[in-house]
Design an enzyme around this catalytic site. Structure first.
Site, PDB file in Angstrom:
ATOM      1  N   CYS A  57      -5.967  12.154  13.336  1.00 41.61           N
ATOM      2  CA  CYS A  57      -6.554  10.939  12.989  1.00 41.61           C
ATOM      3  C   CYS A  57      -6.546  10.126  14.212  1.00 41.61           C
ATOM      4  O   CYS A  57      -5.843  10.597  15.069  1.00 41.61           O
ATOM      5  CB  CYS A  57      -5.822  10.205  11.675  1.00 41.61           C
ATOM      6  N   ARG A  61      -0.504  14.118  13.717  1.00 38.42           N
ATOM      7  CA  ARG A  61       0.066  13.951  12.318  1.00 38.42           C
ATOM      8  C   ARG A  61       0.113  15.112  11.546  1.00 38.42           C
ATOM      9  O   ARG A  61      -0.670  15.130  10.614  1.00 38.42           O
ATOM     10  CB  ARG A  61      -0.533  12.625  11.424  1.00 38.42           C
ATOM     11  N   ARG A 113      -4.992  10.163   5.055  1.00 35.37           N
ATOM     12  CA  ARG A 113      -4.043  11.283   5.398  1.00 35.37           C
ATOM     13  C   ARG A 113      -2.915  11.143   3.859  1.00 35.37           C
ATOM     14  O   ARG A 113      -2.538  12.377   3.894  1.00 35.37           O
ATOM     15  CB  ARG A 113      -3.239  10.970   6.485  1.00 35.37           C
ATOM     16  N   LYS A 172       0.807  -1.086  -0.044  1.00 33.87           N
ATOM     17  CA  LYS A 172      -0.102   0.097  -0.141  1.00 33.87           C
ATOM     18  C   LYS A 172       0.815   1.104  -0.256  1.00 33.87           C
ATOM     19  O   LYS A 172       0.665   2.126  -0.837  1.00 33.87           O
ATOM     20  CB  LYS A 172      -0.885   0.043   1.413  1.00 33.87           C
ATOM     21  N   ASN A 173       1.926   1.332   0.733  1.00 31.77           N
ATOM     22  CA  ASN A 173       2.677   2.465   1.039  1.00 31.77           C
ATOM     23  C   ASN A 173       3.663   2.837  -0.204  1.00 31.77           C
ATOM     24  O   ASN A 173       4.355   3.679  -0.017  1.00 31.77           O
ATOM     25  CB  ASN A 173       3.627   2.616   2.533  1.00 31.77           C
ATOM     26  N   ASP A 230       4.237   0.541  12.122  1.00 32.01           N
ATOM     27  CA  ASP A 230       3.164  -0.001  11.669  1.00 32.01           C
ATOM     28  C   ASP A 230       3.053  -1.630  11.844  1.00 32.01           C
ATOM     29  O   ASP A 230       2.048  -2.234  11.452  1.00 32.01           O
ATOM     30  CB  ASP A 230       3.153   0.093   9.930  1.00 32.01           C
ATOM     31  N   ARG A 290      -8.588  -1.242   4.484  1.00 28.54           N
ATOM     32  CA  ARG A 290      -7.898  -0.091   3.859  1.00 28.54           C
ATOM     33  C   ARG A 290      -6.620  -0.406   3.368  1.00 28.54           C
ATOM     34  O   ARG A 290      -5.989   0.150   2.342  1.00 28.54           O
ATOM     35  CB  ARG A 290      -7.489   1.010   5.079  1.00 28.54           C
TER      36      ARG A 290
HETATM   37  C1  UD1 Z   1       3.931   6.942   6.758  1.00 31.77           C
HETATM   38  C2  UD1 Z   1       3.126   5.759   6.380  1.00 31.77           C
HETATM   39  C3  UD1 Z   1       2.690   5.116   7.592  1.00 31.77           C
HETATM   40  C4  UD1 Z   1       3.486   4.950   8.671  1.00 31.77           C
HETATM   41  C5  UD1 Z   1       4.439   6.274   8.834  1.00 31.77           C
HETATM   42  C6  UD1 Z   1       5.557   6.055   9.702  1.00 31.77           C
HETATM   43  C7  UD1 Z   1       2.259   6.096   4.436  1.00 31.77           C
HETATM   44  C8  UD1 Z   1       1.247   6.319   3.200  1.00 31.77           C
HETATM   45  N1  UD1 Z   1       2.247   6.091   5.473  1.00 31.77           N
HETATM   46  O1  UD1 Z   1       3.173   7.802   7.200  1.00 31.77           O
HETATM   47  O2  UD1 Z   1       2.019   3.774   7.159  1.00 31.77           O
HETATM   48  O3  UD1 Z   1       2.924   4.604   9.994  1.00 31.77           O
HETATM   49  O4  UD1 Z   1       4.810   6.900   7.661  1.00 31.77           O
HETATM   50  O5  UD1 Z   1       6.585   5.297   9.267  1.00 31.77           O
HETATM   51  O6  UD1 Z   1       3.517   5.834   3.727  1.00 31.77           O
HETATM   52  N2  UD1 Z   1       5.427  14.724  11.359  1.00 31.77           N
HETATM   53  C9  UD1 Z   1       5.457  15.984  11.451  1.00 31.77           C
HETATM   54  N3  UD1 Z   1       5.486  16.879  10.542  1.00 31.77           N
HETATM   55  C10 UD1 Z   1       5.317  16.626   9.362  1.00 31.77           C
HETATM   56  C11 UD1 Z   1       5.279  15.229   9.057  1.00 31.77           C
HETATM   57  C12 UD1 Z   1       5.500  14.363   9.946  1.00 31.77           C
HETATM   58  O7  UD1 Z   1       5.721  16.343  12.659  1.00 31.77           O
HETATM   59  O8  UD1 Z   1       4.796  17.560   8.533  1.00 31.77           O
HETATM   60  C13 UD1 Z   1       5.571  13.726  12.479  1.00 31.77           C
HETATM   61  C14 UD1 Z   1       4.601  12.846  12.263  1.00 31.77           C
HETATM   62  O9  UD1 Z   1       3.454  13.421  13.421  1.00 31.77           O
HETATM   63  C15 UD1 Z   1       5.112  11.491  13.094  1.00 31.77           C
HETATM   64  C16 UD1 Z   1       6.382  11.522  12.348  1.00 31.77           C
HETATM   65  O10 UD1 Z   1       6.591  12.783  12.091  1.00 31.77           O
HETATM   66  O11 UD1 Z   1       5.272  11.641  14.442  1.00 31.77           O
HETATM   67  C17 UD1 Z   1       6.380  10.550  11.355  1.00 31.77           C
HETATM   68  O12 UD1 Z   1       5.298  10.526  10.503  1.00 31.77           O
HETATM   69  P1  UD1 Z   1       5.616  10.332   8.961  1.00 31.77           P
HETATM   70  O13 UD1 Z   1       6.682   9.651   8.388  1.00 31.77           O
HETATM   71  O14 UD1 Z   1       5.158  11.747   8.348  1.00 31.77           O
HETATM   72  O15 UD1 Z   1       4.084   9.546   8.718  1.00 31.77           O
HETATM   73  P2  UD1 Z   1       3.191   9.550   7.223  1.00 31.77           P
HETATM   74  O16 UD1 Z   1       4.234   9.970   6.133  1.00 31.77           O
HETATM   75  O17 UD1 Z   1       2.041  10.049   7.455  1.00 31.77           O
END
Ligand code: UD1
Length: 430
Positions: free
Chosen positions: A117, A122, A93, A22-23, A306, A398
């Site tokens: 969420c 996030r 998201r 998926k990712n 995950d 999902r």
């Molecule tokens: C992606 C994965 C999700 C996985 C996560 C962490 C996809 C579609 N989803 O989610 O399955 O659980 O990586 O491995 O690939 N953060 C900030 N500011 C930002 C962005 C992130 O503070 O602008 C923080 C988040 O709150 C979190 C951390 O960074 O604490 C990691 O999040 P992130 O790697 O961005 O997760 P996703 O990309 O949403």
């Protein structure tokens, strides 16, 4: 509302094929937005999140065609809109992944802020900060990110946190702009590396894929490609735990152990045998008493957040005390209260869960709260005595392609039912 009914206690035995990731599929579809032409992806999992993303891209004018199983054609030769609406973004998201490519292709994007969420706040501040460094003008208005990019230039970007989708968004935005972009402290998850490979196949110039420093030299335009999506390391890990928690023995096809070292290391620590066998297949054997083990979630190559909920299900049955620290998301213990209802002994202190192994779990009605929490409850149900009913199975859909079908083929007594119509089916046997 759909739910899963599981009659626990069956040992899982047999062969199973892991679906596409998926990712990896979602950013691949987002990258197709950068191409004036038709891309063809194979091994695309048929999931609710992929369908949601398809609906979002269709609302922008992209055309899709499912061909054979797992084969998806994405034609982005004409983009008619630049708005990702709240209705579509709120359900997923990862919709934020359209922001970078839309800006690169259309010089404009209006994307609803994803908001919170179930597993935490996030935010997307790092996506926006990085884009601003490339020259994007951003306003936040009425819950939407309004972004304009009349001229974009490469820049040096340091990410405070190695955000996965943030790194992907910036890579896509930078692929076709003037100059060179360097992303430091980039996420190096295999799915991020795969997106770099996809962009490179399209003609982008990217160095450092799979490392914490990505260098992207902007090129004029990208070309259509054919690409096979990698298999899902989280689904593979979930199936391994299914073997472990039932004392089973399964042979897995499409399982990339090199992407799973932290997970496999922990599963071996708790007593499982995980070994590569012929033709790239992997055997997962769990017919030993589960031992306790501590886990801390970390960015790749650390233990993935995950897989935290699924691993927790496994060590609820361990022979001692395990400590799980969740460092990525602040509210990712939603499965704990439900596992407790099945007899697990778990205490949560802040971002730490202390799991005291119990000899057995007992089936119960439980409620899925998010994707991986649902998987955790299904796994617990496979090992529990009696019947477990996991409601809100749509969370599972999902991110898992036919998980119940795969588990049933391995010998589990599991069935999807319509809970609104009552559980009449349970009498008919599973
Ligand atoms: C992606 C994965 C999700 C996985 C996560 C962490 C996809 C579609 N989803 O989610 O399955 O659980 O990586 O491995 O690939 N953060 C900030 N500011 C930002 C962005 C992130 O503070 O602008 C923080 C988040 O709150 C979190 C951390 O960074 O604490 C990691 O999040 P992130 O790697 O961005 O997760 P996703 O990309 O949403």
């Amino acid at each position: 509302m759909k739910g899963l009914v599981i009659e626990g206690g069956e040992r899982l035995v047999g062969e199973v094929t892991v679906s596409g990731a998926k990712n990896a599929a979602l950013p691949a579809l987002a990258a197709a937005l950068l191409v004036d032409g038709t891309c063809r992806f194979t091994n695309v999992p048929h999931l609710r999140d992929v369908e949601t993303f398809r609906a979002l891209l269709e609302s922008l004018g992209v055309r899709f065609r499912w061909k054979e199983k797992g084969e998806l054609e994405v034609d982005a030769s004409s983009i008619e809109g630049v708005t990702a609406s709240y209705d579509l973004v709120k359900t997923m998201r990862a919709s934020i992944l359209v922001l970078g490519p839309l800006l690169a292709r259309m010089e404009e994007a209006v994307v609803s802020l994803p908001g919170g969420c179930a597993i935490g706040a996030r935010p997307v501040d790092l996506h926006l900060k990085g884009l601003e460094q490339l020259g994007v003008q951003i306003e936040l208005e009425h819950g939407y990110i309004k972004a304009r990019a009349p001229t974009l230039n490469g820049a040096q970007i340091y990410l405070d946190i190695p955000t996965v989708t943030g790194t992907e968004n910036l890579m896509m935005a930078a692929a076709t702009i003037q100059g060179t972009t360097v992303i430091e402290n980039a996420a190096c998850e295999p799915e991020v590396e795969e997106l770099a490979e996809i962009l490179k196949a399209m003609g982008a110039e990217i160095e450092g894929a799979g490392t914490t420093v990505l260098t992207i030299r902007g090129v004029e335009k990208l070309r259509p490609i054919e690409y096979r999506i990698m298999s899902d390391r989280i689904e593979a890990g979930t199936l391994m735990v299914a073997a472990g928690i039932t004392g089973g023995n399964i042979l897995m096809e499409g399982c990339r152990l090199e992407h799973m070292e932290a997970v496999v290391g922990k599963l071996r620590e708790v007593g499982m045998e995980i070994s590569p066998v012929r033709e790239g297949k992997v055997r997962a054997v769990g017919d030993h008493r589960i031992r306790s083990a501590d886990v801390k979630t970390l960015p790749y190559p650390g233990f993935p957040t995950d897989m935290q909920a699924q691993f927790m299900a496994l060590i609820t049955l361990a022979n001692g005390l395990s400590v799980i620290s969740e460092t990525i998301f602040e509210n990712r213990f939603m499965h704990v209260s439900e596992l407790r209802r099945m007899g697990a002994d778990i205490r949560v202190q802040g971002s730490t869960a202390i799991v005291n192994g119990v000899p057995a779990l007992s089936g119960a009605p439980v409620m899925a709260t998010d994707l991986r929490a649902s998987a955790s409850l299904v796994l617990a149900g496979l090992a529990a005595t009696g019947m477990t009913v996991v409601s809100r199975a749509y969370h599972l859909e999902r991110g898992y392609e036919d998980l119940e079908g795969k588990l049933a083929a391995l010998g589990a007594k599991v069935k999807k039912v319509d809970l609104d119509e009552g559980l009449g089916e349970q009498e008919q046997g599973l």
